[in-house]
Design a protein around this motif. Sequence first.
Motif: not given
Ligand SMILES: [Zn+2]
Lengths: 691, 371
Positions: B293, B296, B301, B304
């Motif tokens: 991701c 993050c 997060c 994702c």
């Molecule tokens: Zn993420």
Amino acid sequence: MRVPVSWLAEFTEVAATPAEIGDALTRCGFELASIETVPDQGDGPGDTVLDFEITANRPDCLSIRGMAREVALAFRQPFEPRARRRLTPSPNPISLPVTIEAPALCPRYTAALADVRVGPSPPWLAARLHAAGIRAINNVVDVTNYVLVELGHPIHAFDLHQLEGPELRIRQALAGESITTLDGQLRTLTEGMLVIADRSRPQAVAGVMGGLASEVTLSTRTIAIESAYFAPAAVRRTSKRLELSTEASYRFERGADIEAPLVALARVCELLEEIGAGQVTPGFVDVYPTVRGENRVPLRASRVAQLLGQDVPAPEIERILRALGFALVTEPEASTVAWRVAVPSWRGDVTREIDLIEEIARHHGLDRLPVTFPPLTVSPARLDVRLERDAVVRRVAASTGFTECVTFTFIERSAAEPFADASELVAIANPLSETFAVLRPSLIPGLVESVAHNRRRERKDVRLFETGSRFTRTSGESRAIALAWLGSATGLHWSGTDRPADFYDMSGIVEQLGRALGVGVRLEPASSPAMRDGHAALIHASHARGSALVGLVGQLREDLAAAHGVPPAEHLFVAEIDLDAMAALVDLGEHVEVVPLPRHPSVVRDLSLVVPAGLPAATLRATMLANAPETLVNLVEFARYQGKGVPEGHVSLSFRLTFRSPDRTLTDTEVHRAAEAIVAALAAEHGARLR
Amino acid sequence: MPVLPARATPGRLMIDDHAIGQLRADFAAALAAVRTDRDLQALRDRYLGRRGGTVTALYSQIAAAPPDERRRIGQLANELKTWVEDALAERQKAIADLRTAADAIDVTLPGRPRAIGHRHPLTVVRERIESIFAHWGYEILDGPETEDDYHNFEALNMPPEHPARDMQDTLYLAEPLTRRLWSAGASPEASGPATLLRTHTSAMQIRYMESHRPPVRIIAPGRVYRRDSIDVTHTPMFTQIEGLVVGDGVTMADLKGTLTAFLRELFAADARVLFRPSFFPYTEPSAEVLIGCVTCGGAGCQVCKRTGWLEILGCGMVHPAVFEAVGYDAERHTGFAFGVGIERVAMLKYGVDDIRLFYENDMRFLEQFPA
Ligand SMILES: [Zn+2]
């Protein structure tokens, strides 16, 4: 596919946590959507449910049994379905004649009879269904649904006494027939749809949904249990035409297991008796005219390596495929390691070697494959001239202050109509809404909407462009660029030079695009239903290779602009150029042949003419060129005046003429004579006179 | 600042070349800093003033010098005085010139605006991806957006009634449309009528293979269409780039290498890349490619969905049925294909959370991207 972990455990040892199972299956192609804990409906411990996305090629995994097989392999555990009851042939066949009249659509039909006491299901069964996302109805229906989830095979139960005969005929629907399905909808059937009928009328839409008339209710005493195999295409067609998708149709249209009907039927019978819902009549019907032949697929270890870029050891290949139910026989004749692989009946998706290699790749692990680069064995191709052309056009548009837009290719019919005859519009058969009814015949409507979007947000100066395809019946699909200009020509400046953009700002951009593409641009007055009368022109492009009509430039008709929310006092200028028509002329600097620089001086003459006001400059220009010697190398308008000193209905237009010869210095006399000849021609043809 | 050497013995001044040189340098530096008439007068007083002027002081010392030195010192003082006077005069003239430019302009006012437009973010991303593959020797294809059923589905191993067609709900034309198609940079040729809006750019790969023998190394960018209602992640039109490589001995490992390198070029040199089995009718084995991701970094997060991974590409080894449809020897040639959604990449790269922004064409959005 919702998979309660406790149910999985009936097929294989489950030592891993639900999260580990989700992770392992995701890595072999079953993406985990969620993990959920469902409370038991009674006082039990509850269950964990894993929800997986099942790809369209794996109907066998729309079942607990199918998923358990994958889990067992992923964790290297044995897959051991519990011993099930087998249906035993009875000396007396059951009293339900079954006839398959459409064996291509229904290759197999099995059935059994049971006397039932319809009532609620035991809590454990209801809880299982709840966890799997299915609502409990009554013990008989619940058992059929339980088997659907567990084995992936759809089952239907009829109230035997509601069947005329009783008998079952599997046939195509007749014209004019209809059925009220279990959801209470009256559905008109058409020929080609497969139904399960009694002696006189349809009692179920085969593989999709049963009929209300023979529904199992609290008063049902005897049931006929159907466990059949329907051809995928037949179910899919029917389901689409009726706009009715069910758990059953979803599985049949992806391909059920033709060897499953009896197993599933036996499981239903077992469960009915186990939960005390009824007593099964000994015997069963199995109409299976053409027994499935064994499907054998050759597999070479060398081909596995060739596709995956890595050798997978033969024992690993055998381990994976055997665990998935394939039977492997080594080819003794082969010079390298090879097998003949028997495909299990539930894997209709496996028909050729590549399908087996995918199974190996899934469970061997894609993360174990090496990371390499394909060799470059061919010289790179040169860029498509059209892509280069589009890039040049975008660059010129942006560098002259136009920001790029992307608008939808389909627009409202009314927005398209000013830009093409109604008969030219290409309509979409199944549009999402009327807003997207036709393919755009021009990029301008979408651009105008984008201009208006910005104008409504207090943006007064907007310059936008878009490149893309447009569509008409006659021209088919062609690529174009469109530009739109609203508001200031120059931008706010302390010098006070700011003014609103006008036609000539827009036509200047068109000329600039022409120069960038190496073609000459000529404008010709035009009228168009989209443009303000007297403020529009056709664009002709010309080049040594020829000339073509390539577009339209002008002021958008005020009411069209106003309809989008552009204030009436503001003028919106637009242009559109057919890039494909241009492509035939364009030569992006491929064939430059340098002309020697001039060695002799040029002579400049300015002519200020008084001409009738309605006479286009292009006409004057043409006359001048036609009557000029070859030494006239440039001709440009540099002043235009109307008012004091110029008679009413006339205009003064000034041209600057540049004369030059490549091989000598021109004399004043010959330039003077040339200018006189031009003036004489202008006077004769247009009544022009020198001012 | 001492003009004469500090160690000069009283009664016997050391007026030598070194001291004079130092004096000239000091004067030149002071003169360069002069901007106004007032500064100039102050400098003149400091060097030529009747009382305390540095040069004036030299003359007062002539009398005190030994007779044999007087002539030499006098000469040096005269030379210095003339030089200082000339320099002051020149500077005075320069200051006067500056002041008398009555038509001086305010150079700090803004220049005349020259508008510059911005490229659409989907173009920025598309051109970036095209340039990555162009550098790797891929040919870039341009093709029609209206297609026939054969090129969009059948040749891609999706016969009629194939359930995979449900994955791509199609927009059909009310009546067939006859088009002229461009074939690989040449002139347009008449083609069979189109009946639908292409659901992917794979159709161009089929057309390319029909007219080119392996090896093949192409990408096909363009608009594609599906019957999706509009929401924050769906629009009925979006932009795709599909790639195809065919040759002798092209493997799934090559696919992994190519796409890993591509994603690292596109996102970050240290991007984590994950391949996971999937299903597409025209490739087998098929895979979905994920990257760690970008929001993050893998911790999990909203972007994702707390998995730490983002789906970015679909890919796989070209299905032999596709090779058979275009007349390639499926036993000899192998290849891989992939597809990436440009909106998806742009959303992740630029932190756009609503796909509709790409089609609203709000200039406040568009002007955030490069010209
Ligand atoms: Zn993420």
